[in-house]
Design a protein around this motif. Structure first.
Motif, PDB file in Angstrom:
ATOM      1  N   ALA B  24       0.824  -1.213   0.000  1.00  0.00           N
ATOM      2  CA  ALA B  24       0.000   0.000   0.000  1.00  0.00           C
ATOM      3  C   ALA B  24       0.856   1.260   0.000  1.00  0.00           C
ATOM      4  O   ALA B  24       0.346   2.360  -0.186  1.00  0.00           O
ATOM      5  N   ASP B  25       2.157   1.113   0.193  1.00  0.00           N
ATOM      6  CA  ASP B  25       3.067   2.254   0.157  1.00  0.00           C
ATOM      7  C   ASP B  25       3.518   2.471  -1.293  1.00  0.00           C
ATOM      8  O   ASP B  25       4.183   1.616  -1.880  1.00  0.00           O
ATOM      9  N   PRO B  26       3.140   3.606  -1.902  1.00  0.00           N
ATOM     10  CA  PRO B  26       3.423   3.824  -3.332  1.00  0.00           C
ATOM     11  C   PRO B  26       4.903   3.656  -3.686  1.00  0.00           C
ATOM     12  O   PRO B  26       5.222   3.091  -4.736  1.00  0.00           O
ATOM     13  N   LEU B  27       5.797   4.129  -2.796  1.00  0.00           N
ATOM     14  CA  LEU B  27       7.222   4.046  -3.111  1.00  0.00           C
ATOM     15  C   LEU B  27       7.685   2.591  -3.111  1.00  0.00           C
ATOM     16  O   LEU B  27       8.394   2.149  -4.021  1.00  0.00           O
ATOM     17  N   LYS B  28       7.243   1.818  -2.105  1.00  0.00           N
ATOM     18  CA  LYS B  28       7.627   0.397  -2.064  1.00  0.00           C
ATOM     19  C   LYS B  28       7.054  -0.352  -3.272  1.00  0.00           C
ATOM     20  O   LYS B  28       7.710  -1.218  -3.844  1.00  0.00           O
ATOM     21  N   LEU B  29       5.832   0.017  -3.646  1.00  0.00           N
ATOM     22  CA  LEU B  29       5.223  -0.646  -4.794  1.00  0.00           C
ATOM     23  C   LEU B  29       6.011  -0.341  -6.072  1.00  0.00           C
ATOM     24  O   LEU B  29       6.226  -1.224  -6.915  1.00  0.00           O
ATOM     25  N   SER B  30       6.483   0.902  -6.215  1.00  0.00           N
ATOM     26  CA  SER B  30       7.296   1.269  -7.382  1.00  0.00           C
ATOM     27  C   SER B  30       8.604   0.484  -7.414  1.00  0.00           C
ATOM     28  O   SER B  30       9.036   0.023  -8.468  1.00  0.00           O
ATOM     29  N   ILE B  31       9.244   0.341  -6.235  1.00  0.00           N
ATOM     30  CA  ILE B  31      10.500  -0.408  -6.160  1.00  0.00           C
ATOM     31  C   ILE B  31      10.251  -1.862  -6.552  1.00  0.00           C
ATOM     32  O   ILE B  31      10.990  -2.458  -7.333  1.00  0.00           O
ATOM     33  N   LEU B  32       9.162  -2.394  -6.012  1.00  0.00           N
ATOM     34  CA  LEU B  32       8.825  -3.787  -6.278  1.00  0.00           C
ATOM     35  C   LEU B  32       8.591  -4.007  -7.771  1.00  0.00           C
ATOM     36  O   LEU B  32       9.059  -5.000  -8.350  1.00  0.00           O
ATOM     37  N   GLN B  33       7.913  -3.067  -8.401  1.00  0.00           N
ATOM     38  CA  GLN B  33       7.674  -3.193  -9.834  1.00  0.00           C
ATOM     39  C   GLN B  33       8.990  -3.099 -10.612  1.00  0.00           C
ATOM     40  O   GLN B  33       9.220  -3.865 -11.542  1.00  0.00           O
ATOM     41  N   ALA B  34       9.857  -2.194 -10.184  1.00  0.00           N
ATOM     42  CA  ALA B  34      11.146  -2.038 -10.873  1.00  0.00           C
ATOM     43  C   ALA B  34      11.992  -3.301 -10.752  1.00  0.00           C
ATOM     44  O   ALA B  34      12.804  -3.605 -11.618  1.00  0.00           O
ATOM     45  N   MET B  35      11.809  -4.050  -9.664  1.00  0.00           N
ATOM     46  CA  MET B  35      12.579  -5.268  -9.460  1.00  0.00           C
ATOM     47  C   MET B  35      11.834  -6.507  -9.971  1.00  0.00           C
ATOM     48  O   MET B  35      12.239  -7.639  -9.699  1.00  0.00           O
ATOM     49  N   GLY B  36      10.748  -6.297 -10.713  1.00  0.00           N
ATOM     50  CA  GLY B  36       9.931  -7.415 -11.187  1.00  0.00           C
ATOM     51  C   GLY B  36      10.485  -8.094 -12.436  1.00  0.00           C
ATOM     52  O   GLY B  36      10.065  -9.192 -12.790  1.00  0.00           O
ATOM     53  N   GLY B  37      11.415  -7.437 -13.129  1.00  0.00           N
ATOM     54  CA  GLY B  37      12.029  -8.055 -14.308  1.00  0.00           C
ATOM     55  C   GLY B  37      13.403  -8.601 -13.948  1.00  0.00           C
ATOM     56  O   GLY B  37      13.519  -9.488 -13.118  1.00  0.00           O
ATOM     57  N   GLU B  38      14.434  -8.062 -14.593  1.00  0.00           N
ATOM     58  CA  GLU B  38      15.802  -8.431 -14.247  1.00  0.00           C
ATOM     59  C   GLU B  38      16.120  -8.030 -12.802  1.00  0.00           C
ATOM     60  O   GLU B  38      15.587  -7.038 -12.313  1.00  0.00           O
ATOM     61  N   ALA B  39      17.013  -8.770 -12.162  1.00  0.00           N
ATOM     62  CA  ALA B  39      17.493  -8.376 -10.834  1.00  0.00           C
ATOM     63  C   ALA B  39      18.192  -7.021 -10.938  1.00  0.00           C
ATOM     64  O   ALA B  39      18.891  -6.752 -11.921  1.00  0.00           O
ATOM     65  N   LYS B  40      17.994  -6.167  -9.962  1.00  0.00           N
ATOM     66  CA  LYS B  40      18.585  -4.826  -9.985  1.00  0.00           C
ATOM     67  C   LYS B  40      19.138  -4.451  -8.610  1.00  0.00           C
ATOM     68  O   LYS B  40      18.649  -4.924  -7.589  1.00  0.00           O
ATOM     69  N   THR B  41      20.121  -3.580  -8.623  1.00  0.00           N
ATOM     70  CA  THR B  41      20.588  -3.014  -7.358  1.00  0.00           C
ATOM     71  C   THR B  41      19.680  -1.849  -6.980  1.00  0.00           C
ATOM     72  O   THR B  41      18.978  -1.282  -7.836  1.00  0.00           O
ATOM     73  N   THR B  42      19.733  -1.502  -5.697  1.00  0.00           N
ATOM     74  CA  THR B  42      18.947  -0.361  -5.235  1.00  0.00           C
ATOM     75  C   THR B  42      19.373   0.903  -5.991  1.00  0.00           C
ATOM     76  O   THR B  42      18.538   1.739  -6.348  1.00  0.00           O
ATOM     77  N   MET B  43      20.678   1.004  -6.257  1.00  0.00           N
ATOM     78  CA  MET B  43      21.209   2.135  -7.014  1.00  0.00           C
ATOM     79  C   MET B  43      20.575   2.229  -8.412  1.00  0.00           C
ATOM     80  O   MET B  43      20.158   3.307  -8.844  1.00  0.00           O
ATOM     81  N   GLN B  44      20.489   1.107  -9.108  1.00  0.00           N
ATOM     82  CA  GLN B  44      19.890   1.100 -10.452  1.00  0.00           C
ATOM     83  C   GLN B  44      18.417   1.509 -10.405  1.00  0.00           C
ATOM     84  O   GLN B  44      17.931   2.260 -11.261  1.00  0.00           O
ATOM     85  N   VAL B  45      17.700   0.999  -9.405  1.00  0.00           N
ATOM     86  CA  VAL B  45      16.284   1.343  -9.262  1.00  0.00           C
ATOM     87  C   VAL B  45      16.138   2.834  -8.981  1.00  0.00           C
ATOM     88  O   VAL B  45      15.294   3.518  -9.566  1.00  0.00           O
ATOM     89  N   ALA B  46      16.995   3.343  -8.111  1.00  0.00           N
ATOM     90  CA  ALA B  46      16.949   4.771  -7.764  1.00  0.00           C
ATOM     91  C   ALA B  46      17.178   5.625  -9.009  1.00  0.00           C
ATOM     92  O   ALA B  46      16.463   6.607  -9.243  1.00  0.00           O
ATOM     93  N   GLU B  47      18.159   5.240  -9.824  1.00  0.00           N
ATOM     94  CA  GLU B  47      18.444   6.001 -11.045  1.00  0.00           C
ATOM     95  C   GLU B  47      17.242   6.002 -11.982  1.00  0.00           C
ATOM     96  O   GLU B  47      16.856   7.040 -12.511  1.00  0.00           O
TER      97      GLU B  47
END
Lengths: 203, 203
Positions: B24-47
Motif C-alpha cells: 500500500a506504500d506507493p514508493l515500495k510498490l514502485s520499487i517492487l515493480q522495478a525489481m519485477g524483471g531483471e534483478a537490480k541493485t537499489t542504485m539502479q532502481v533509484a536512477e
C-alpha cells in the motif's frame, strides 16, 4: 411511435476535427457513453448522471448536429414528444494525426477520460467494500510494463481491442439471464522514461 | 559472483496482512515493480526512478524482510558488494477479504496505483505527441461499461488475467529482436451507481 431499427456501429473512426473537439468535453463524452447502449431520452441520461436535464439539452443538440448521436424514436407523452437518442457507435477512435502538433485537444480528452475513470473506480471500490461479491470474480487492477517485440506488441494490442469488442457485443445479448454491470478501463501505451530495461550481460 | 537462477513467479497471492500493508506504500510498490524483471541493485532502481538511493535502502530492506524481494546475486565492486534484488513475483494478488471492513489499506493501495498510472499515462502521452510512432500500434485508452451474464463475466475476467500473464511471459523471451517498452493499466470492476441499464419494453 416512430422508430428506426439500426443500432450503433461497434467503432466509428473520428476523421473530423469538430467531432473530436466535442469528444474532448467530459460532459459530452459522458452523455455519448450513456447513449451508447439502448436509446435514451435526455431526461433519462440526466437522471442516471445526477444532472439537471436543462443542463444537458444543448449538449445533446451539439452531439446530434455533429452526427455523433441520432434521433432513433419519438413518443408522444402528455402533450410533448419524448425524443430517444442513440450514439452512432459504441466506441470512437481518434487518431493523434488529426490534430496539429501544438493542439492540446487530445491531452484534454485524455485527461477527461482519466479523471472520469479514476473517480468511477474509487466509487466502485467503496461500493464493493460495502457489499462484496464473494462468489463472482474480484475487481481487477493491474499496472504492468514489459519489453516486447513488434509482433507481440501488435498481437497484444489487437487482443485488447478484441476484448473491448467482445464486452460490447455480449452486452447486446445478455437480456435473458442474471446479469451484472461491469466497467473496464484499458490503457496500453509506450512506457515513459526509465522504461528501457537494462538487460545485463551475465553470460 | 554468487547467483541463484530462480526467476520471479508469475503471480503471488498475498495472504499476509503485513505484506499487503507494504504494497500500500506507493514508493515500495514502485520499487517492487522495478525489481519485477531483471534483478537490480537499489542504485539502479533509484536512477530509473529519479530518486536518491539513500531514500530507497530502508524500503528495499523492508521488502526483503517481508519476503517480497529476494537477494539473487552479489558482486564485489570497488571494495563494496553490489546486491542484486528481484521481486519474488511479477504480479501480486491481494484479496479484499484479507482486510477488516473498517481497514482502509486497500483503498490507499488502489489510490496509489491509480495516481501512479495516471501520472505515467500523462507523461507517456506527452512523449508520444513529441515523437509519434507512425508505423506501430497507436496508444489505446478505452473506458467501457456493459451488462454481462455471469458466464461472460468470468470469461472476460479470465481473458484480462491471461493477457497480463502473456505480456509478462513474452517480456522474458524478447531479448533477440527489436523491442519496445509498453505499459498496461487494466481495470475491470463492478460499475458504480447508475449502472443498472434501463431495458425498455418496446415490444
Amino acid at each position: 411511435m416512430k422508430s428506426t431499427s439500426t443500432g450503433p456501429e461497434a467503432v466509428m473512426a473520428i476523421a473530423d476535427l469538430e467531432q473530436a473537439r466535442l469528444l474532448a468535453d467530459p460532459l459530452k463524452l459522458s452523455i455519448l457513453q450513456a447513449m451508447g447502449g439502448e436509446a435514451k431520452t435526455t431526461m433519462q441520461v440526466a437522471e442516471a448522471m445526477g444532472e439537471k436535464p436543462t443542463r444537458l439539452y444543448r449538449h445533446v443538440e451539439a452531439l446530434e448536429a455533429a452526427g455523433l448521436v441520432r434521433l432513433v424514436r419519438t413518443r408522444p407523452k402528455r402533450g410533448t414528444v419524448e425524443k430517444y437518442y442513440q450514439a452512432v457507435a459504441r466506441r470512437f477512435e481518434v487518431h493523434p494525426d488529426l490534430f496539429a502538433p501544438e493542439d492540446n485537444t487530445l491531452d484534454t480528452m485524455l485527461a477527461g477520460i482519466l479523471t472520469r475513470a479514476t473517480t468511477e473506480i474509487g466509487e466502485a471500490m467503496r461500493n464493493f467494500r460495502q457489499s462484496p461479491h464473494p462468489d463472482g470474480p474480484q475487481p481487477l487492477f493491474l499496472h504492468l510494463r514489459a519489453e516486447v517485440s513488434a509482433a507481440d506488441l501488435d498481437d497484444l494490442h489487437r487482443r485488447l481491442m478484441d476484448w473491448a469488442d467482445d464486452l460490447e457485443s455480449r452486452q447486446a445479448t445478455a437480456s435473458h439471464e442474471s446479469t451484472a454491470n461491469w466497467s473496464g478501463f484499458l490503457a496500453f501505451y509506450p512506457s515513459p522514461t526509465g522504461q528501457k530495461s537494462n538487460r545485463e550481460n551475465t553470460s
